[in-house]
Each structure stands twice: as structure tokens, then as C-alpha cells.
Design an enzyme around this catalytic site. Structure first.
Site, PDB file in Angstrom:
ATOM      1  N   HIS A 142      56.536 -17.938 -20.944  1.00  0.00           N
ATOM      2  CA  HIS A 142      55.170 -18.293 -20.567  1.00  0.00           C
ATOM      3  C   HIS A 142      54.333 -18.616 -21.807  1.00  0.00           C
ATOM      4  O   HIS A 142      53.630 -19.634 -21.850  1.00  0.00           O
ATOM      5  CB  HIS A 142      54.541 -17.124 -19.793  1.00  0.00           C
ATOM      6  CG  HIS A 142      53.094 -17.290 -19.477  1.00  0.00           C
ATOM      7  ND1 HIS A 142      52.647 -17.759 -18.256  1.00  0.00           N
ATOM      8  CD2 HIS A 142      51.979 -17.041 -20.222  1.00  0.00           C
ATOM      9  CE1 HIS A 142      51.326 -17.802 -18.264  1.00  0.00           C
ATOM     10  NE2 HIS A 142      50.899 -17.370 -19.440  1.00  0.00           N
ATOM     11  N   GLU A 143      54.424 -17.761 -22.823  1.00  0.00           N
ATOM     12  CA  GLU A 143      53.635 -17.985 -24.042  1.00  0.00           C
ATOM     13  C   GLU A 143      54.116 -19.228 -24.791  1.00  0.00           C
ATOM     14  O   GLU A 143      53.308 -19.985 -25.339  1.00  0.00           O
ATOM     15  CB  GLU A 143      53.703 -16.744 -24.943  1.00  0.00           C
ATOM     16  CG  GLU A 143      53.122 -15.486 -24.323  1.00  0.00           C
ATOM     17  CD  GLU A 143      51.696 -15.659 -23.830  1.00  0.00           C
ATOM     18  OE1 GLU A 143      50.932 -16.417 -24.459  1.00  0.00           O
ATOM     19  OE2 GLU A 143      51.336 -15.036 -22.808  1.00  0.00           O
ATOM     20  N   HIS A 146      52.520 -22.289 -23.353  1.00  0.00           N
ATOM     21  CA  HIS A 146      51.195 -22.602 -23.890  1.00  0.00           C
ATOM     22  C   HIS A 146      51.313 -23.425 -25.173  1.00  0.00           C
ATOM     23  O   HIS A 146      50.553 -24.376 -25.393  1.00  0.00           O
ATOM     24  CB  HIS A 146      50.411 -21.323 -24.186  1.00  0.00           C
ATOM     25  CG  HIS A 146      49.839 -20.648 -22.983  1.00  0.00           C
ATOM     26  ND1 HIS A 146      49.039 -21.290 -22.059  1.00  0.00           N
ATOM     27  CD2 HIS A 146      49.925 -19.348 -22.561  1.00  0.00           C
ATOM     28  CE1 HIS A 146      48.662 -20.437 -21.125  1.00  0.00           C
ATOM     29  NE2 HIS A 146      49.186 -19.248 -21.403  1.00  0.00           N
ATOM     30  N   GLU A 200      47.179 -21.745 -17.258  1.00  0.00           N
ATOM     31  CA  GLU A 200      48.031 -20.594 -16.957  1.00  0.00           C
ATOM     32  C   GLU A 200      49.150 -20.977 -15.985  1.00  0.00           C
ATOM     33  O   GLU A 200      50.294 -20.533 -16.127  1.00  0.00           O
ATOM     34  CB  GLU A 200      47.190 -19.451 -16.377  1.00  0.00           C
ATOM     35  CG  GLU A 200      46.242 -18.807 -17.363  1.00  0.00           C
ATOM     36  CD  GLU A 200      46.961 -18.102 -18.505  1.00  0.00           C
ATOM     37  OE1 GLU A 200      48.169 -17.825 -18.390  1.00  0.00           O
ATOM     38  OE2 GLU A 200      46.306 -17.835 -19.520  1.00  0.00           O
TER      39      GLU A 200
END
Length: 277
Positions: A142-143, A146, A200
């Protein structure tokens, strides 16, 4: 409208016109296809991220909080090593980034990835969630999502546009300077400024696909966010939260998992075949 305000509006419009519309990533199997507008270059943002990251790691080392547990560090780095090659599904240049990951000793439940692949995982996340490797891969994917989508650069561009407009008007109207260092902005935006709900969701989608391609069970993303919800003791109303509400996030993840499950099965099969040689 007086002459100074007209000039400020015209100069702000000229700056906005200098922005570029980009597609930072390919869509992938999960379909991330939003266009982004950038006022800052990747090169300048990544260079400042490297400066900020180096300073933060140096500060952590001085405090005795950097990479204290060798086993945890090895575990995190091993997961990163499996995830990074899969970033090519979204960006051909990403596997060649100067990726770096460290573990910081703090009770905070958090992890992040700065522009250019500079990562940190907090011991609070590992210990309080009792995170499995699959769950760690979900949050780290997930990070990384980004970073691949350059969300920090996008937020900084939005902030720069706003500050430039204010700065131009301020200069003409006699208001003080509102700027700050670029390196400080990178750290602030990455660690403390909430991402939009759309950002997100994009990170969720990319993270699930990266984990699946790396041979981590994408179902772990649901288990991870369920643990996060229990730890957080509830969530704010839908219209106040930048993160997708829990039920929406789980529903989206369930749909995504169906899309990426063949990638996970393929990765597992490939790993089993390689182990059998």
C-alpha cells in the site's frame, strides 16, 4: 476588482498553466487510470525526499531507534525485496529506484514510503498488530503504491499552487512570505498530511496487486484492515474521513482480490516449481 488583485489572478493562472498532466503509472490488473496534474518535477521531489530521509534516519540512529532488532529488519527487507521487482507492472523505471527500508522503534502503528522508494516500518505496527508476512506485505505494498503514483509530489504540487497564488497576492498586497523548504514539505506531506480518499483507494489497489504478484496472499489485506479497525476503536463518519470507510474499503478489496488471485496462484506455482529444481 482592483488592479493588484487582477495581476495576482493573472500570474496565478499563468503558473497553473505551466503544470503538466501525467500518468505516473500503468493501470495494472486492478485498473488505476486517473490523470494527475503536477507543478513539480519528479527529480526535484525525489532529491529532497532523499535529503529528508537521510536526516530522519540519522536522527533515529542518535536516539537508538534505528534497526534495533536484526530479525525484524531482515524480515522487512526480505518482504521489500520481493515486492520491488513487481513494481514493473506499474512503472518500468521503479525497480531501478534506490529502494531503502528501515525499522524504527516506536509504539506508533505506522509505515510509509517516501518518493523514490525510501521506506520505514514502525515496530508498533509489527508488534501491536502481530502482523504476518502476508499482512506486512499488504501494508508495505500500500505504501509503495503511494510512491509509485507519486502522491506526495501530487500533494506538494497542489500545495505549491495554493502557496504560489497566496505568495503572488501577498507580494502585491504586502503580506509576508508563507513558503517552507522543499525537503520539509516532502517529510510533512509523506508522514503527516492525509491523502485524499481517491489516493488511498489507488494505494489499496496497487498494494493488493503487488503483494499477489510477489506471492503474498492478497486476502491478508482484509485481515490487516480488520486488525487496524479493532485497534483504532471505531472510525470517523464517512464524510470526515480521507481513508475509505471500513465497509467500503473491505468491499473494494474483496473485488480486487478476485482480480489478482490468479496472479497470486501463478506466483505461488512459480515459487514451488523453482523450489523443486
Amino acid at each position: 476588482m482592483n488592479r493588484k488583485l487582477i495581476m495576482a489572478a493573472a500570474l496565478s493562472a499563468a503558473f497553473v498553466g505551466g503544470c503538466e498532466t501525467v500518468d505516473t503509472t500503468k493501470a495494472g490488473a486492478v485498473g488505476v487510470e486517473r490523470h494527475q496534474r503536477m507543478a513539480l518535477s519528479s527529480e526535484e521531489v525525489n532529491a529532497e525526499a532523499q535529503k529528508a530521509y537521510g536526516q530522519m534516519m540519522a536522527d533515529a540512529q542518535k536516539k537508538g531507534a534505528l534497526d534495533k532488532d536484526a530479525a525484524q529488519v531482515a524480515r522487512v527487507k526480505a518482504i521489500v525485496a520481493r515486492l520491488v521487482p513487481q513494481t514493473a507492472a506499474f512503472r518500468e523505471d521503479a525497480p531501478k529506484w534506490a529502494w531503502e527500508a528501515h525499522v524504527l522503534s516506536t509504539d506508533e502503528v505506522n509505515a510509509w514510503c517516501m518518493p523514490g522508494g525510501k521506506m520505514a516500518v514502525y515496530t508498533g505496527l509489527i508488534n501491536k498488530l502481530q502482523a504476518t508476512d502476508d499482512e506486512l506485505a499488504a501494508v508495505m505494498g500500500h505504501e509503495i503504491g503511494h510512491a509509485l503514483r507519486e502522491h506526495t509530489r501530487e500533494q506538494m504540487s497542489q500545495q505549491a499552487l495554493t502557496q504560489t497564488g497566496i505568495g503572488i497576492a501577498g507580494a502585491l498586497l504586502g503580506i509576508g512570505d508563507l513558503g517552507q523548504s522543499l525537503a520539509g514539505m516532502v517529510a510533512d506531506v509523506t508522514l503527516f498530511k492525509p491523502k485524499s480518499r481517491g489516493m488511498e483507494t489507488e494505494a489499496d489497489r496497487i498494494g493488493v496487486e503487488l503483494a499477489a504478484r510477489a506471492g503474498y496472499n492478497p486476502q491478508a489485506a482484509i485481515a490487516l484492515w480488520q486488525k487496524m479497525e479493532k485497534l483504532g476503536g471505531g472510525e470517523p463518519p464517512k464524510w470526515l474521513s480521507t481513508h475509505p470507510p471500513h465497509a467500503d474499503r473491505i468491499a473494494d478489496l474483496q473485488n480486487l482480490i478476485q482480480k489478482v488471485m490468479p496472479l497470486y496462484q501463478q506466483a505461488k506455482a512459480g515459487g514451488a516449481a523453482a523450489a523443486g529444481k
